[in-house]
Scaffold this motif. Sequence first.
Motif, mmCIF file in Angstrom:
data_model
loop_
_atom_site.group_PDB
_atom_site.id
_atom_site.type_symbol
_atom_site.label_atom_id
_atom_site.label_comp_id
_atom_site.label_asym_id
_atom_site.label_seq_id
_atom_site.Cartn_x
_atom_site.Cartn_y
_atom_site.Cartn_z
ATOM 1 N N UNK A 67 -14.659 -5.029 4.746
ATOM 2 C CA UNK A 67 -13.789 -3.939 4.055
ATOM 3 C C UNK A 67 -12.564 -4.556 3.806
ATOM 4 N N UNK A 68 -11.830 -4.648 2.482
ATOM 5 C CA UNK A 68 -10.670 -5.416 2.399
ATOM 6 C C UNK A 68 -9.745 -4.470 1.905
ATOM 7 N N UNK A 69 -9.900 -2.905 2.207
ATOM 8 C CA UNK A 69 -8.995 -1.910 1.709
ATOM 9 C C UNK A 69 -7.561 -2.065 2.009
ATOM 10 N N UNK A 70 -7.541 -2.538 3.384
ATOM 11 C CA UNK A 70 -5.945 -3.002 3.658
ATOM 12 C C UNK A 70 -5.115 -4.182 3.085
ATOM 13 N N UNK A 71 -6.029 -5.091 2.465
ATOM 14 C CA UNK A 71 -5.498 -6.267 1.800
ATOM 15 C C UNK A 71 -5.243 -5.885 0.418
ATOM 16 N N UNK A 72 -5.687 -4.993 -0.081
ATOM 17 C CA UNK A 72 -5.488 -4.482 -1.667
ATOM 18 C C UNK A 72 -4.577 -3.335 -2.024
ATOM 19 N N UNK A 73 -3.660 -3.249 -0.687
ATOM 20 C CA UNK A 73 -2.799 -2.027 -1.016
ATOM 21 C C UNK A 73 -1.304 -2.587 -1.482
ATOM 22 N N UNK A 74 -1.009 -3.914 -1.293
ATOM 23 C CA UNK A 74 0.128 -4.242 -2.089
ATOM 24 C C UNK A 74 0.054 -5.711 -2.558
ATOM 25 N N UNK A 75 0.941 -6.196 -3.138
ATOM 26 C CA UNK A 75 1.097 -7.748 -3.392
ATOM 27 C C UNK A 75 1.427 -8.579 -2.295
ATOM 28 N N UNK A 76 1.867 -8.125 -1.071
ATOM 29 C CA UNK A 76 2.272 -9.077 -0.143
ATOM 30 C C UNK A 76 0.665 -9.283 0.654
ATOM 31 N N UNK A 77 0.049 -8.181 0.933
ATOM 32 C CA UNK A 77 -1.223 -8.148 1.856
ATOM 33 C C UNK A 77 -2.241 -9.046 1.076
ATOM 34 N N UNK A 78 -2.123 -8.463 -0.177
ATOM 35 C CA UNK A 78 -3.339 -9.244 -0.935
ATOM 36 C C UNK A 78 -3.332 -10.827 -1.176
ATOM 37 N N UNK A 79 -2.246 -11.504 -0.501
ATOM 38 C CA UNK A 79 -1.959 -12.826 -0.475
ATOM 39 C C UNK A 79 -3.161 -13.371 0.717
ATOM 40 N N UNK A 80 -3.311 -12.208 1.517
ATOM 41 C CA UNK A 80 -4.102 -12.909 2.957
ATOM 42 C C UNK A 80 -5.473 -13.075 2.416
ATOM 43 N N UNK A 81 -6.215 -11.966 1.431
ATOM 44 C CA UNK A 81 -7.363 -12.025 0.889
ATOM 45 C C UNK A 81 -7.279 -13.346 -0.167
ATOM 46 N N UNK A 82 -6.245 -13.408 -0.699
ATOM 47 C CA UNK A 82 -6.489 -14.617 -1.586
ATOM 48 C C UNK A 82 -6.830 -15.999 -1.083
ATOM 49 N N UNK A 100 -7.304 -1.682 -7.695
ATOM 50 C CA UNK A 100 -8.316 -2.024 -8.182
ATOM 51 C C UNK A 100 -7.915 -3.395 -8.953
ATOM 52 N N UNK A 101 -6.712 -3.245 -9.724
ATOM 53 C CA UNK A 101 -6.092 -4.401 -10.436
ATOM 54 C C UNK A 101 -5.889 -5.486 -9.503
ATOM 55 N N UNK A 102 -5.225 -5.431 -8.296
ATOM 56 C CA UNK A 102 -4.726 -6.181 -7.475
ATOM 57 C C UNK A 102 -6.228 -7.020 -6.883
ATOM 58 N N UNK A 103 -7.309 -6.235 -6.672
ATOM 59 C CA UNK A 103 -8.453 -7.085 -6.220
ATOM 60 C C UNK A 103 -8.978 -7.997 -7.395
ATOM 61 N N UNK A 104 -8.946 -7.192 -8.663
ATOM 62 C CA UNK A 104 -9.553 -7.859 -9.796
ATOM 63 C C UNK A 104 -8.933 -9.247 -10.033
ATOM 64 N N UNK A 105 -7.439 -9.069 -10.092
ATOM 65 C CA UNK A 105 -6.649 -10.266 -10.402
ATOM 66 C C UNK A 105 -6.803 -11.592 -9.339
#
Length: 375
Positions: free
Chosen positions: A42-57, A91-96
């Motif tokens: 579950x990646x929900x904590x990583x798609x909450x903002x532009x900073x944390x999504x970098x971990x997922x990326x 969803x947009x953060x995840x898609x991007x």
Amino acid sequence: MKKSLQLVCMICFLYLCLQSCLADETLTPVDSSTVYMAVFGDVQYLTMNKTDVEVYKKSVDWILRKKTEGYHFNCILYTGDITMTNLPYQWQLFQNSTSLLAHEIPIITMTGDHDYTWVDGGHIEDRSSTHINEYLQQTSTTPKIVAWYEEGHLENIVVENTIHGQRLDLLVLEFGPREEVVAWADAYVKAHPDHHFILMNHEYLEKNGRIRTDHLKCERRLRNTSYLTPEQLWNKLIKCNDNIRCVLCGHVGSLYALTLGKNDFDREIPQIEHNIQAEDYRFDNWLMMWEFPADSDSANVFIYNTQTEQYFEDKRILFKFKYKDNVSRSAILDRTDSSNSTSHIYYNISGVCSTKPSEGITLLYKNGQIIKSIK
């Protein structure tokens, strides 16, 4: 002075070479015949903002880099809860962050309870409120979808997947699947006896490996709809279809859990949970990997840190499960005693098996007798 400088340069060069070699040793050398499936918890904590999504990326980039090095990824699986609150920007953060990966490799995700809109303190009154169909339609997955419960809706689909000549399709079911959806899935599985299936459903196992029966989120959240509990799903779909060979879920805050259950055909079915949302793991780039060597009828499962290049618990293989037909019906190798006669065996995160896990204690059973108690 010149010789000293040359010596320093040589030492630095040898150090870098050694570091490179050590990093390479953490993964099996490239073998184009070996197939991999990566599983994102579950990646929900990583798609909450532009900073944390970098971990997922970073993990996405690692997969793409390994692909260019020659590693063969068949597909990428997601255990649901792609978002925290089903907001379009999440969803947009995840898609991007996923678009390049989704173009290169099929991605398959189930819906979690956080992927719907909640009202009145956490109720899901409308299943159609999820935004998954707005953001994840145009990917390399779409041509591989061979069955839809509802055309154009990704919540309940079958995705074609072949591993070394064996069809191992992905059967994806919505959060708290409706009775009519499970009936559709059952009919499809029975109509394709030569195909094997991995069943993907978000809420299924507890942290200690038991099938969830208490404090169910499907009971708490879903309104205006039917639903099956995890136990009902086991009894009405998994247990009675011998070609369902594996179950994958997320939801609970445990990096991984595993249970074995014997189906009606005396086959042990591995049921696997993976989730990175727990505070100890959510920002650490842990990724579950399923490795399918060409010369084996089994998949090796391990959890790998894509940034530190380390295996979870320093274990190259956590467990194996058989996905092809074999004379033996034992699904898990190198993890359990074949003389154990119980219908379910549970594993907690420490890897100790038990038929009756309890709070704060693990009981190790053999032939129905307690042979060890671990606090």
